[in-house]
Design a protein around this motif. Structure first.
Motif, PDB file in Angstrom:
ATOM      1  N   TRP A  76      87.036  38.780  54.369  1.00 26.78           N
ATOM      2  CA  TRP A  76      87.041  38.035  53.109  1.00 26.78           C
ATOM      3  C   TRP A  76      86.545  38.925  51.974  1.00 26.78           C
ATOM      4  N   ARG A 126      88.621  33.847  49.042  1.00 24.73           N
ATOM      5  CA  ARG A 126      87.370  33.127  49.272  1.00 24.73           C
ATOM      6  C   ARG A 126      86.473  33.298  48.047  1.00 24.73           C
ATOM      7  N   ASP A 127      85.631  32.277  47.836  1.00 25.40           N
ATOM      8  CA  ASP A 127      84.702  32.424  46.732  1.00 25.40           C
ATOM      9  C   ASP A 127      83.374  32.990  47.240  1.00 25.40           C
ATOM     10  N   GLU A 183      77.526  31.860  52.527  1.00 27.16           N
ATOM     11  CA  GLU A 183      77.262  30.935  53.630  1.00 27.16           C
ATOM     12  C   GLU A 183      77.516  31.611  54.968  1.00 27.16           C
ATOM     13  N   GLN A 184      78.589  32.371  55.057  1.00 24.70           N
ATOM     14  CA  GLN A 184      78.917  33.082  56.291  1.00 24.70           C
ATOM     15  C   GLN A 184      77.835  34.108  56.609  1.00 24.70           C
ATOM     16  N   GLU A 189      80.410  31.854  47.204  1.00 25.12           N
ATOM     17  CA  GLU A 189      79.581  30.905  47.942  1.00 25.12           C
ATOM     18  C   GLU A 189      79.962  30.866  49.424  1.00 25.12           C
ATOM     19  N   GLU A 190      81.257  30.874  49.711  1.00 27.10           N
ATOM     20  CA  GLU A 190      81.726  30.873  51.101  1.00 27.10           C
ATOM     21  C   GLU A 190      81.264  32.125  51.839  1.00 27.10           C
TER      22      GLU A 190
END
Length: 48
Positions: free
Chosen positions: A41, A2-3, A9-10, A5-6
């Motif tokens: 992640w 995962r990056d 967001e989570q 940003e992901e």
């Protein structure tokens, strides 16, 4: 993987959920499901 940003967001989603007045037993269970996913992640990123 995962990056960042992901993951951010989570995190923001979880923060909003915790601050919600609608947080009940089911809401807490769902929140922890998302939390565990985000934590997984993060750990994946650190150890791979």
């Amino acid at each position: 993987m995962r990056d960042e940003e992901e993951i951010r967001e989570q995190y923001e989603f979880l923060k909003e959920q915790l601050e919600s007045d609608d947080m009940n037993h089911q809401g807490i269970r769902e929140m922890f499901t998302h939390y565990k996913r985000a934590l997984g992640w993060t750990l994946e990123e650190e150890y791979i």
